[in-house]
Design a protein around this motif. Structure first.
Motif, mmCIF file in Angstrom:
data_model
loop_
_atom_site.group_PDB
_atom_site.id
_atom_site.type_symbol
_atom_site.label_atom_id
_atom_site.label_comp_id
_atom_site.label_asym_id
_atom_site.label_seq_id
_atom_site.Cartn_x
_atom_site.Cartn_y
_atom_site.Cartn_z
ATOM 1 N N ILE A 261 0.841 -1.197 0.000
ATOM 2 C CA ILE A 261 0.000 0.000 0.000
ATOM 3 C C ILE A 261 0.875 1.246 0.000
ATOM 4 O O ILE A 261 2.061 1.190 0.341
ATOM 5 N N THR A 262 0.276 2.367 -0.372
ATOM 6 C CA THR A 262 0.892 3.689 -0.230
ATOM 7 C C THR A 262 0.070 4.437 0.802
ATOM 8 O O THR A 262 -1.119 4.686 0.591
ATOM 9 N N SER A 263 0.680 4.770 1.923
ATOM 10 C CA SER A 263 -0.098 5.250 3.070
ATOM 11 C C SER A 263 -0.706 6.628 2.859
ATOM 12 O O SER A 263 -1.780 6.932 3.387
ATOM 13 N N ASN A 264 -0.037 7.467 2.091
ATOM 14 C CA ASN A 264 -0.500 8.835 1.860
ATOM 15 C C ASN A 264 -0.182 9.214 0.425
ATOM 16 O O ASN A 264 0.866 8.827 -0.095
ATOM 17 N N ASN A 265 -1.085 9.940 -0.204
ATOM 18 C CA ASN A 265 -0.942 10.232 -1.632
ATOM 19 C C ASN A 265 -0.782 11.727 -1.861
ATOM 20 O O ASN A 265 -1.740 12.498 -1.763
ATOM 21 N N THR A 266 0.446 12.119 -2.147
ATOM 22 C CA THR A 266 0.771 13.540 -2.251
ATOM 23 C C THR A 266 0.021 14.233 -3.376
ATOM 24 O O THR A 266 -0.341 15.402 -3.259
ATOM 25 N N ILE A 267 -0.202 13.542 -4.477
ATOM 26 C CA ILE A 267 -0.795 14.186 -5.650
ATOM 27 C C ILE A 267 -2.288 14.417 -5.463
ATOM 28 O O ILE A 267 -2.823 15.477 -5.803
ATOM 29 N N PHE A 268 -2.976 13.426 -4.876
ATOM 30 C CA PHE A 268 -4.431 13.500 -4.763
ATOM 31 C C PHE A 268 -4.908 13.906 -3.373
ATOM 32 O O PHE A 268 -6.092 14.175 -3.178
ATOM 33 N N GLY A 269 -4.015 13.913 -2.388
ATOM 34 C CA GLY A 269 -4.385 14.381 -1.059
ATOM 35 C C GLY A 269 -5.254 13.435 -0.268
ATOM 36 O O GLY A 269 -6.153 13.862 0.466
ATOM 37 N N THR A 270 -5.003 12.120 -0.413
ATOM 38 C CA THR A 270 -5.734 11.127 0.364
ATOM 39 C C THR A 270 -4.771 10.365 1.264
ATOM 40 O O THR A 270 -3.571 10.287 0.993
ATOM 41 N N GLN A 271 -5.318 9.761 2.319
ATOM 42 C CA GLN A 271 -4.486 9.085 3.316
ATOM 43 C C GLN A 271 -5.286 7.955 3.962
ATOM 44 O O GLN A 271 -6.470 8.114 4.265
ATOM 45 N N TRP A 272 -4.638 6.834 4.196
ATOM 46 C CA TRP A 272 -5.261 5.761 4.966
ATOM 47 C C TRP A 272 -5.497 6.266 6.385
ATOM 48 O O TRP A 272 -4.557 6.699 7.060
ATOM 49 N N GLN A 273 -6.737 6.191 6.855
ATOM 50 C CA GLN A 273 -7.045 6.607 8.221
ATOM 51 C C GLN A 273 -6.744 5.486 9.216
ATOM 52 O O GLN A 273 -6.324 5.751 10.349
ATOM 53 N N ASP A 274 -6.971 4.251 8.805
ATOM 54 C CA ASP A 274 -6.644 3.067 9.589
ATOM 55 C C ASP A 274 -6.013 2.050 8.651
ATOM 56 O O ASP A 274 -6.475 1.868 7.526
ATOM 57 N N PHE A 275 -4.981 1.392 9.130
ATOM 58 C CA PHE A 275 -4.284 0.442 8.275
ATOM 59 C C PHE A 275 -4.906 -0.947 8.382
ATOM 60 O O PHE A 275 -5.251 -1.405 9.469
ATOM 61 N N PRO A 276 -5.029 -1.642 7.253
ATOM 62 C CA PRO A 276 -5.607 -2.987 7.265
ATOM 63 C C PRO A 276 -4.601 -4.028 7.739
ATOM 64 O O PRO A 276 -3.389 -3.774 7.801
ATOM 65 N N SER A 277 -5.096 -5.190 8.077
ATOM 66 C CA SER A 277 -4.262 -6.358 8.341
ATOM 67 C C SER A 277 -4.746 -7.487 7.440
ATOM 68 O O SER A 277 -5.948 -7.604 7.180
ATOM 69 N N PHE A 278 -3.821 -8.319 6.987
ATOM 70 C CA PHE A 278 -4.175 -9.397 6.058
ATOM 71 C C PHE A 278 -3.629 -10.740 6.526
ATOM 72 O O PHE A 278 -3.108 -11.520 5.737
ATOM 73 N N GLY A 279 -3.746 -11.010 7.811
ATOM 74 C CA GLY A 279 -3.332 -12.306 8.332
ATOM 75 C C GLY A 279 -1.847 -12.548 8.142
ATOM 76 O O GLY A 279 -1.009 -11.741 8.550
ATOM 77 N N GLN A 280 -1.513 -13.670 7.508
ATOM 78 C CA GLN A 280 -0.114 -14.056 7.328
ATOM 79 C C GLN A 280 0.570 -13.318 6.176
ATOM 80 O O GLN A 280 1.792 -13.389 6.041
ATOM 81 N N ALA A 281 -0.202 -12.628 5.333
ATOM 82 C CA ALA A 281 0.402 -11.927 4.197
ATOM 83 C C ALA A 281 1.195 -10.720 4.690
ATOM 84 O O ALA A 281 0.647 -9.849 5.373
ATOM 85 N N PRO A 282 2.480 -10.652 4.376
ATOM 86 C CA PRO A 282 3.280 -9.501 4.810
ATOM 87 C C PRO A 282 2.734 -8.198 4.232
ATOM 88 O O PRO A 282 2.405 -8.128 3.038
ATOM 89 N N LEU A 283 2.619 -7.181 5.076
ATOM 90 C CA LEU A 283 2.137 -5.871 4.642
ATOM 91 C C LEU A 283 3.321 -4.939 4.487
ATOM 92 O O LEU A 283 4.130 -4.772 5.410
ATOM 93 N N ILE A 284 3.434 -4.327 3.314
ATOM 94 C CA ILE A 284 4.528 -3.418 2.975
ATOM 95 C C ILE A 284 3.921 -2.069 2.615
ATOM 96 O O ILE A 284 2.922 -2.001 1.907
ATOM 97 N N ALA A 285 4.534 -0.984 3.103
ATOM 98 C CA ALA A 285 3.973 0.344 2.856
ATOM 99 C C ALA A 285 5.036 1.341 2.440
ATOM 100 O O ALA A 285 6.110 1.422 3.048
ATOM 101 N N ASP A 286 4.698 2.108 1.416
ATOM 102 C CA ASP A 286 5.432 3.320 1.069
ATOM 103 C C ASP A 286 4.842 4.446 1.924
ATOM 104 O O ASP A 286 3.706 4.863 1.723
ATOM 105 N N MET A 287 5.615 4.921 2.906
ATOM 106 C CA MET A 287 5.165 5.998 3.786
ATOM 107 C C MET A 287 5.975 7.272 3.572
ATOM 108 O O MET A 287 6.165 8.076 4.499
#
Length: 362
Positions: free
Chosen positions: A148-174
């Motif tokens: 995921i990309t946690s915050n979007n500079t161009i469009f001005g949106t942001q994850w308010q709460d981060f998801p979890s996906f069980g055993q799948a590793p979560l990677i974020a561009d912050m």
């Protein structure tokens, strides 16, 4: 110093004035070494202390323990777009990407060069005005990781709460909102961020990762592209961007001095509210791009009734000492980037300018 503008650029962005003053005071003679940190060997005890302190402080701010490492790399977040699939997308597996803007699209484009990918969700059909709902996310079977990309500079949106996906590793561009508020960093297997928006100057990229991800990386990729290379050498395999890491460390100490992430979130909410209120109370004269439940604390994007007025707004704002308010070249409009170092005073100045501009031109 006779005059400082309010810098609303998306990056490189404003740095805390206290950090700039400290760097200025230490510039010619760092820690009584008789030379600048710019001249100091990365093998010296003086620089190694900076490197260690930066890693320890960043982990402290995020509440992370010894099962995580912090790496200081080069090449920006754009290089991470390729390094991640090179290291973590084995043949026969699929990497899932959630698209929320241009930077997540770029990350996906690079991943496609190395293996199978799957778009788990996208809000592109809504011109990236919002973050996907959890129910919209459809993962592939047993993904190698979810990006995921946690915050979007161009469009001005942001994850308010981060998801979890069980055993799948979560990677974020912050890159554009790291350390803007408290969050559960242990949800993530890997976080990466170019420093030049919210951490420090350009030149250094921060990678925060679980230790097990930094071991036994594929040996058929270049040495410099393997995370374990940098982890085993404490980010000192090659000459690091030493000055950028030094400034980043000063920013981290400044954040601690502000009261940590809880205190900086409170200030960031106050700052953003000033500008969003000016938009919401304008009767439609200012039109925010992001839906209210997806609004970013870091990048506020908005439009005026015409492109001509937007050009006039940006030009007059610059003359008033409010710099960098043009929107990204790909979407136009206006954008105020109010990262951690932006002051409440700067946001109040922009709010007042918006009110005055509407009164004169509305």
């Amino acid at each position: 110093m006779t005059h400082r503008v309010f810098n609303f650029n998306a990056g490189p962005a404003a740095l805390p004035i206290e950090v700039l003053k400290q760097a200025q005071a230490e510039f010619l003679n760092y820690q009584e070494t008789g030379m600048s940190i710019l001249e100091t060997s990365h093998r010296s005890k003086a620089y190694e202390a900076v490197n260690r302190e930066a890693e320890a402080t960043l982990k402290e701010l995020l509440g992370l323990g010894d099962n995580y490492r912090v790496l200081f790399l080069q090449g920006g977040a754009s290089t991470q777009f390729a390094m991640i699939p090179m290291n973590f997308l084995p043949q026969g597996r699929t990497a899932d990407y959630i698209l929320t803007g241009a930077w997540s699209e770029k990350a996906l484009k690079e991943a496609k060069l190395f293996g199978n990918t799957h778009i788990a969700a996208t809000t592109g059909e809504d011109n990236y005005k919002r973050i996907p709902k959890i129910g919209e996310i459809q993962l592939s079977e047993n993904p190698a990781y979810v990006h995921i990309t946690s915050n979007n500079t161009i469009f001005g949106t942001q994850w308010q709460d981060f998801p979890s996906f069980g055993q799948a590793p979560l990677i974020a561009d912050m890159s554009s909102d790291i350390l803007n508020k408290p969050f559960d960093a242990e949800k993530f297997s890997l976080i990466y961020a170019g420093a030049q928006k919210n951490l420090g100057p350009s030149g250094v990229t921060v990678v925060i990762a679980r230790k097990e991800l930094l071991e036994n990386n594929p040996k058929d990729i270049p040495t410099m592209m393997r995370y374990e290379t940098h982890a085993k050498n404490d980010s000192l395999y090659n000459t690091p961007p030493a000055f950028s890491v030094y400034i980043l460390n000063l920013v981290l100490q400044w954040l601690k001095g502000q009261g940590g992430l809880a205190a900086i979130e409170k200030r960031n909410v106050e700052k953003a509210s000033l500008i969003y209120n000016a938009i919401d109370q304008s009767g439609g004269y200012y039109r925010g791009h992001a839906q209210k439940d997806s609004r970013s604390l870091m990048n506020i994007t908005f439009r005026l009734p015409s492109e001509e007025l937007e050009k006039t707004f940006a030009s007059q704002a610059e003359k008033a000492g409010l710099i960098g308010l043009k929107g990204h070249r790909s979407v136009g409009g206006l954008r105020a980037s109010i990262y951690n170092a932006m002051t409440v005073e700067g946001c109040r100045a922009l709010e007042q300018f918006m009110l005055n501009f509407q009164q004169k031109n509305g």
